[in-house]
Write an enzyme that holds these catalytic residues in place. Structure first.
Site, PDB file in Angstrom:
ATOM      1  N   ASP A   1      38.085  45.420  37.886  1.00  0.00           N
ATOM      2  CA  ASP A   1      37.311  44.144  38.601  1.00  0.00           C
ATOM      3  C   ASP A   1      38.270  43.078  38.683  1.00  0.00           C
ATOM      4  O   ASP A   1      37.760  42.106  39.637  1.00  0.00           O
ATOM      5  CB  ASP A   1      35.887  44.031  37.919  1.00  0.00           C
ATOM      6  CG  ASP A   1      36.245  43.542  36.554  1.00  0.00           C
ATOM      7  OD1 ASP A   1      36.655  44.197  35.793  1.00  0.00           O
ATOM      8  OD2 ASP A   1      35.954  42.390  36.154  1.00  0.00           O
ATOM      9  N   ASN A   2      39.506  42.811  38.246  1.00  0.00           N
ATOM     10  CA  ASN A   2      40.166  41.787  38.325  1.00  0.00           C
ATOM     11  C   ASN A   2      41.463  42.148  38.976  1.00  0.00           C
ATOM     12  O   ASN A   2      42.368  41.499  39.278  1.00  0.00           O
ATOM     13  CB  ASN A   2      40.389  41.258  37.110  1.00  0.00           C
ATOM     14  CG  ASN A   2      39.333  40.476  36.066  1.00  0.00           C
ATOM     15  OD1 ASN A   2      38.612  40.127  36.801  1.00  0.00           O
ATOM     16  ND2 ASN A   2      39.683  40.436  34.941  1.00  0.00           N
TER      17      ASN A   2
ATOM     18  N   GLY B   1      29.801  41.899  38.987  1.00  0.00           N
ATOM     19  CA  GLY B   1      29.639  41.316  40.303  1.00  0.00           C
ATOM     20  C   GLY B   1      30.137  39.716  40.197  1.00  0.00           C
ATOM     21  O   GLY B   1      30.238  39.323  39.078  1.00  0.00           O
TER      22      GLY B   1
ATOM     23  N   ARG C   1      29.266  34.081  38.714  1.00  0.00           N
ATOM     24  CA  ARG C   1      29.374  32.572  38.470  1.00  0.00           C
ATOM     25  C   ARG C   1      30.170  32.067  39.750  1.00  0.00           C
ATOM     26  O   ARG C   1      30.512  30.747  39.964  1.00  0.00           O
ATOM     27  CB  ARG C   1      29.998  32.085  37.138  1.00  0.00           C
ATOM     28  CG  ARG C   1      31.526  32.889  37.043  1.00  0.00           C
ATOM     29  CD  ARG C   1      31.983  32.103  36.082  1.00  0.00           C
ATOM     30  NE  ARG C   1      33.128  32.676  35.391  1.00  0.00           N
ATOM     31  CZ  ARG C   1      33.902  32.299  34.376  1.00  0.00           C
ATOM     32  NH1 ARG C   1      33.716  31.215  34.152  1.00  0.00           N
ATOM     33  NH2 ARG C   1      34.935  32.866  34.088  1.00  0.00           N
TER      34      ARG C   1
ATOM     35  N   ARG D   1      37.828  43.746  45.439  1.00  0.00           N
ATOM     36  CA  ARG D   1      38.447  44.041  44.306  1.00  0.00           C
ATOM     37  C   ARG D   1      38.680  45.724  44.232  1.00  0.00           C
ATOM     38  O   ARG D   1      37.827  46.497  44.825  1.00  0.00           O
ATOM     39  CB  ARG D   1      37.566  43.674  43.323  1.00  0.00           C
ATOM     40  CG  ARG D   1      37.576  42.157  42.883  1.00  0.00           C
ATOM     41  CD  ARG D   1      36.320  41.779  42.311  1.00  0.00           C
ATOM     42  NE  ARG D   1      36.174  40.537  42.596  1.00  0.00           N
ATOM     43  CZ  ARG D   1      36.315  39.370  41.639  1.00  0.00           C
ATOM     44  NH1 ARG D   1      36.847  39.930  40.640  1.00  0.00           N
ATOM     45  NH2 ARG D   1      36.278  38.259  41.820  1.00  0.00           N
TER      46      ARG D   1
HETATM   47  P1  AMP Z   1      35.861  37.509  34.184  1.00  0.00           P
HETATM   48  O1  AMP Z   1      35.984  37.753  32.453  1.00  0.00           O
HETATM   49  O2  AMP Z   1      36.010  36.224  34.573  1.00  0.00           O
HETATM   50  O3  AMP Z   1      36.682  38.555  35.103  1.00  0.00           O
HETATM   51  O4  AMP Z   1      34.379  38.021  34.375  1.00  0.00           O
HETATM   52  C1  AMP Z   1      33.886  39.307  34.062  1.00  0.00           C
HETATM   53  C2  AMP Z   1      32.523  39.436  34.582  1.00  0.00           C
HETATM   54  O5  AMP Z   1      31.392  38.692  34.097  1.00  0.00           O
HETATM   55  C3  AMP Z   1      32.383  38.948  36.052  1.00  0.00           C
HETATM   56  O6  AMP Z   1      31.202  39.853  36.642  1.00  0.00           O
HETATM   57  C4  AMP Z   1      32.057  37.684  36.029  1.00  0.00           C
HETATM   58  O7  AMP Z   1      31.352  37.144  37.326  1.00  0.00           O
HETATM   59  C5  AMP Z   1      31.064  37.483  35.199  1.00  0.00           C
HETATM   60  N1  AMP Z   1      31.408  36.218  34.380  1.00  0.00           N
HETATM   61  C6  AMP Z   1      32.120  35.759  33.515  1.00  0.00           C
HETATM   62  N2  AMP Z   1      31.849  34.408  33.051  1.00  0.00           N
HETATM   63  C7  AMP Z   1      30.619  34.303  33.465  1.00  0.00           C
HETATM   64  C8  AMP Z   1      29.456  33.193  33.363  1.00  0.00           C
HETATM   65  N3  AMP Z   1      29.792  32.134  32.592  1.00  0.00           N
HETATM   66  N4  AMP Z   1      28.385  33.168  33.805  1.00  0.00           N
HETATM   67  C9  AMP Z   1      27.917  34.414  34.451  1.00  0.00           C
HETATM   68  N5  AMP Z   1      28.883  35.448  34.717  1.00  0.00           N
HETATM   69  C10 AMP Z   1      29.924  35.493  34.346  1.00  0.00           C
HETATM   70 MG    MG Z   2      36.852  38.945  36.856  1.00  0.00          MG
END
Ligand code: AMP
Ligand code: MG
Length: 510
Positions: free
Chosen positions: A264-265, A98, A101, A195
């Site tokens: 999710d991306n 979800g 951030r 997504r």
């Molecule tokens: P991402 O690798 O940016 O696609 O993130 C994958 C998942 O981890 C998503 O649900 C993001 O919202 C969560 N996420 C990534 N970095 C953070 C962070 N620093 N704090 C909280 N959630 C994060």
């Molecule tokens: Mg992501």
């Protein structure tokens, strides 16, 4: 790119945001406010994106943007929310994803030239913890935010669909990653933040009625042209599949590696989305991997079309409650063809081929093999190939002198022979074209950039920005928004790959 005349511009302080997504079933999101950040300062505002959103660029005052992006002052009726979704990460289903951030601030209705309105999502990334943060701090760092801010422009101006960002701010909160890093936020803009993982969440949690509600919402808002099809959901799936094929073909044609193609991306608009450890590969290497957590090379450069196909099959699985399985299977089988057509189109453009010849796939295969075997710094090579277009006695000829820098990169003498034989076939292929060399050259110069956003460039910009020098970001924003011309004041060496063939690994932790 702007559709607007100044008379219908809105100004940043009076931005009216709507909340359409918030009318969907409540377990698709959590309403919440950003957690304010200390001392936010504007690094860069993106005038082109503002124009596209119908926002008066003169109203992008640094203090206003900083206050918005530091989470201090939101537009009056903004009702921010964190979206809930799930997804397959490196092939494994994770139900617990979800917006961890980032918050959807709301949707902006942008007047179009034909009198209609288009809704654009504004999303504040780095806004603080949410119920979906798991162990994360809810923050983003300057390093990754700057990269995301610029890559959206780099891709957009290469005609590769991508989310973009309205502005980049830094703040004085120090964030722990591999080291202590300055915190930052961006306002990401896209027509959609839905997504593949949204559908997977509803499918695997067996909320199939709501899955239909979400599909109807997507049809209405993003795929209205599919509503009148005999099978609207299937038509929408096909459109998503085609859009995804188009995007990944752009990646391969220009040497872009997404790095984390988790479902999710993946955007349902097929845009390049959730930029993390991405790279434009400096030297052509089919199996290049930059993401240092991708130990098995699942998301290696040349695997991206297959991974997109796999991701679409994960989406198809999630859509089985509303689309016939046999229809989905049959539609999935079309993906390789969508990809191949889109890929050929992009590559023909890069090589100046307006006519479609059957032998083009083979010509391209040999071209890629040559690049791969020699790990060639390929982007400048396309430019040289464009510059080298000429004619002799009415026959197309490539000026060999224009390619000398490339010849110097070839490993063995046999590779030079290979290049000569390829060039001969390319010249022969060009005789099928009706455009003359000058017209072909002009077309090629408009699709083969002088500059790409190399990792060596982002590394330099990050290092300057961390010292408080934001001007180079602004300079590169302009370069990337017109990468097809030479820009003064940009060091010439940044056009080329670094000497070392060693790949710079990139961290997922951002
Ligand atoms: P991402 O690798 O940016 O696609 O993130 C994958 C998942 O981890 C998503 O649900 C993001 O919202 C969560 N996420 C990534 N970095 C953070 C962070 N620093 N704090 C909280 N959630 C994060
Ligand atoms: Mg992501």
């Amino acid at each position: 790119m702007s559709n607007h005349s100044a008379s219908c511009w809105t100004s940043l302080p009076t931005l009216q945001l709507q909340s359409h997504f918030a009318q969907l079933p409540g377990h698709l999101y959590t309403r919440m406010e950003p957690t304010p950040l200390p001392d936010p300062r504007l690094v860069s505002a993106n005038v082109k994106v503002a124009e596209q959103l119908g926002i008066d660029p003169c109203s992008l005052q640094p203090d206003l943007l900083a206050s918005l992006m530091g989470g201090h002052e939101l537009p009056e009726q903004a009702a921010p929310l964190a979206m809930k979704y799930a997804g397959h990460q490196f092939g494994v289903y994770n139900p617990q994803l979800g917006d961890g951030r980032g918050l959807l601030l709301g949707e902006l209705a942008v007047p179009q030239a034909d009198g209609s309105e288009q809704l654009w999502d504004l999303h504040l990334k780095g806004a603080g913890q949410t119920p979906y943060s798991r162990m994360g701090d809810g923050r983003a760092v300057l390093r990754s935010s700057l990269r995301e801010y610029l890559i959206g422009e780099a891709l957009t101006y290469l005609n590769i669909p991508s989310t973009r960002a309205l502005a980049l701010c830094v703040n004085s909160q120090q964030v722990v990653r591999e080291r202590l890093e300055p915190g930052a936020t961006i306002i990401r803009v896209s027509r959609s933040h839905v997504r593949f993982g949204h559908f997977e969440h509803l499918y695997y949690s067996r909320q199939h009625d709501d899955l239909k509600v979400l599909a109807d919402y997507c049809l209405e808002r993003w795929y209205p042209q599919c509503r009148d099809a005999e099978k609207p959901y299937l038509a929408m799936f096909k459109a998503i599949s085609q859009a995804s094929a188009h995007t990944v073909a752009g990646w391969i044609a220009y040497g872009f590696l997404h790095g984390v193609m988790n479902t999710d991306n993946m955007s349902i608009l097929g845009e390049t989305f959730d930029h993390g450890p991405f790279a434009f590969i400096d030297r052509w290497k089919e199996n290049a991997v930059y993401n240092h957590t991708d130990r098995e090379g699942r998301y290696a450069f040349d695997k991206q079309p297959d991974v997109m196909h796999w991701n679409l099959s994960a989406l198809a699985q999630a859509l089985t409650p509303i689309i016939d399985v046999e229809d989905l299977k049959a539609e999935l089988e079309n993906f390789p063809d969508y990809y191949q057509q889109a890929y050929l189109k992009r590559m023909r453009e890069r090589l100046g081929l307006a006519f479609e010849d059957e032998g083009d796939s083979e010509l391209l295969r040999r071209w890629r093999a040559l690049l791969n075997m020699n790990e060639v710094d390929f982007n400048p090579l396309y430019r040289a190939l464009a510059e080298g277009q000429s004619e002799q006695d009415g026959q197309p000829v490539i000026d060999r002198a224009a390619l000398q820098a490339f010849r110097d990169q070839l490993g063995e003498p046999s590779q030079s022979l290979w290049l000569d034989s390829w060039l001969k076939d390319y010249e022969a292929r060009l005789t099928l074209e009706s455009r003359n060399a000058a017209k072909r050259q002009a077309a090629m110069l408009a699709v083969n950039p002088v500059y790409i956003l190399r990792t060596r460039v982002t590394d330099q910009l990050i290092s300057e920005a961390e010292k408080g020098n934001f001007q180079p970001v602004q300079d590169w924003l302009q370069v990337l928004q017109n990468p097809f011309e030479q820009h003064h004041g940009i060091a010439d060496e940044l056009r080329w790959a670094p000497d070392s063939k060693q790949l710079t690994m990139l961290s997922c932790s951002s």
